[in-house]
Design an enzyme around this catalytic site. Structure first.
Site, mmCIF file in Angstrom:
data_model
loop_
_atom_site.group_PDB
_atom_site.id
_atom_site.type_symbol
_atom_site.label_atom_id
_atom_site.label_comp_id
_atom_site.label_asym_id
_atom_site.label_seq_id
_atom_site.Cartn_x
_atom_site.Cartn_y
_atom_site.Cartn_z
ATOM 1 N N ARG A 33 0.827 -1.222 0.000
ATOM 2 C CA ARG A 33 0.000 0.000 0.000
ATOM 3 C C ARG A 33 0.855 1.263 0.000
ATOM 4 O O ARG A 33 0.350 2.341 -0.249
ATOM 5 C CB ARG A 33 -0.909 0.013 1.227
ATOM 6 C CG ARG A 33 -1.958 -1.068 1.225
ATOM 7 C CD ARG A 33 -2.747 -1.039 2.511
ATOM 8 N NE ARG A 33 -3.341 -2.336 2.782
ATOM 9 C CZ ARG A 33 -2.707 -3.334 3.364
ATOM 10 N NH1 ARG A 33 -1.462 -3.174 3.759
ATOM 11 N NH2 ARG A 33 -3.295 -4.477 3.561
ATOM 12 N N ILE A 102 1.724 -12.615 3.034
ATOM 13 C CA ILE A 102 1.546 -13.691 2.054
ATOM 14 C C ILE A 102 2.887 -14.205 1.543
ATOM 15 O O ILE A 102 2.957 -14.924 0.556
ATOM 16 C CB ILE A 102 0.688 -13.196 0.860
ATOM 17 C CG1 ILE A 102 1.332 -11.966 0.202
ATOM 18 C CG2 ILE A 102 -0.742 -12.861 1.316
ATOM 19 C CD1 ILE A 102 0.635 -11.507 -1.071
ATOM 20 N N HIS A 118 -4.420 -14.121 4.735
ATOM 21 C CA HIS A 118 -4.556 -13.578 3.375
ATOM 22 C C HIS A 118 -3.954 -14.479 2.307
ATOM 23 O O HIS A 118 -3.738 -14.047 1.177
ATOM 24 C CB HIS A 118 -3.941 -12.173 3.308
ATOM 25 C CG HIS A 118 -4.700 -11.164 4.132
ATOM 26 N ND1 HIS A 118 -4.145 -9.989 4.574
ATOM 27 C CD2 HIS A 118 -5.972 -11.174 4.585
ATOM 28 C CE1 HIS A 118 -5.056 -9.314 5.279
ATOM 29 N NE2 HIS A 118 -6.170 -10.014 5.296
ATOM 30 N N CYS A 149 -4.510 -26.964 -18.934
ATOM 31 C CA CYS A 149 -5.877 -27.180 -19.415
ATOM 32 C C CYS A 149 -6.448 -25.949 -20.104
ATOM 33 O O CYS A 149 -7.545 -25.984 -20.659
ATOM 34 C CB CYS A 149 -6.786 -27.592 -18.254
ATOM 35 S SG CYS A 149 -7.397 -26.209 -17.281
HETATM 36 ZN ZN ZN Z 1 -6.310 -26.280 -15.266
#
Ligand code: ZN
Length: 233
Positions: A33, A102, A118, A149
């Site tokens: 921030r 994080i 978080h 995918c």
């Molecule tokens: Zn995937």
């Protein structure tokens, strides 16, 4: 270490630590921030806008540009605060680290029971098939990392407009309620849910360690106004 803090720690066996961005600044990780000149030249939106769910869905490449530049510091190392907390856990005194960060630095220092309110940059998943990926998938994934995918890979971090994991929140409340000592560090206690969580603490050993004062200072049993890594040296 501050002698009063040492005395409190030595007389406790169910310590819980609650930490915010200030815990990692001494590892070279700035609060995202914090807005600087470089920032305003580069980005058209405030950080809270870019790190929001709707922005991620609309502009994933802009999101990842900010995210990789401002929120991932793959070479950051744990500092004295991370290390001392891991040591207290090994000694059996500290039961949990609850963090708003994080960066995974508590685990890197050896902490095992870390509740990440978080999320973590080290976990990422495909929005289509759910497959999990590490940090490399994001770092080496081009402007928008994609799953085999064809789905988009999303960091497992809580964005603005997204709710916190209820299970992690419940566990955090439970640890805080049962703690004989609560150490709160590196947070100004204004970001949700920090302030609310601290209200669950019922004991007489609330320690606040923060560079600037917080609205909870009067309720604390000990306030240390300093950098947390220095305090835990
Ligand atoms: Zn995937």
């Amino acid at each position: 270490m501050n002698p009063e803090l040492k005395e409190l720690i030595d007389s406790s066996e169910n310590i819980v630590f609650f930490g915010g961005a200030g815990v990692s600044t001494e590892s070279g990780i700035p609060d995202f921030r914090s807005v600087d000149g470089l920032y305003s030249q580069k980005y058209k939106y405030p950080p809270e806008t870019i790190i929001s769910h709707s922005f991620f869905m609309r502009n994933p490449s802009e999101f990842f540009d900010f995210y990789k530049n401002r929120m991932i510091f793959e070479h950051a190392k744990p500092n004295n605060a991370h290390k001392r907390l891991a040591q207290l856990e090994q000694e059996g005194r500290l039961k949990a680290v609850i963090t708003q960060n994080i960066d995974g630095l508590h685990q890197a220092a050896g902490s095992r029971n870390v509740l990440e309110l978080h999320g973590s940059v080290h976990r990422n998943y495909c929005m289509k098939c759910g497959r999990f990926y590490g940090l490399e998938a994001v770092l080496n994934g081009g402007s928008v990392p994609m799953c085999q995918c064809g789905g988009t890979i999303k960091p497992d971090v809580v964005l603005y407009e997204e709710s916190l994991d209820a299970h992690i929140l419940d566990k955090s409340v439970e640890y805080i309620e049962n703690a004989d000592m609560l150490i709160v560090g590196g947070t100004s206690l204004v970001v949700y849910p920090a302030a609310g969580l601290i209200n669950y603490y019922k004991g007489k050993k609330l320690v606040l360690i923060n560079k600037s004062s917080t609205s909870y200072d009067r309720r604390a049993n000990l306030v240390i106004s300093d950098y947390i890594g220095k305090v835990f040296e």
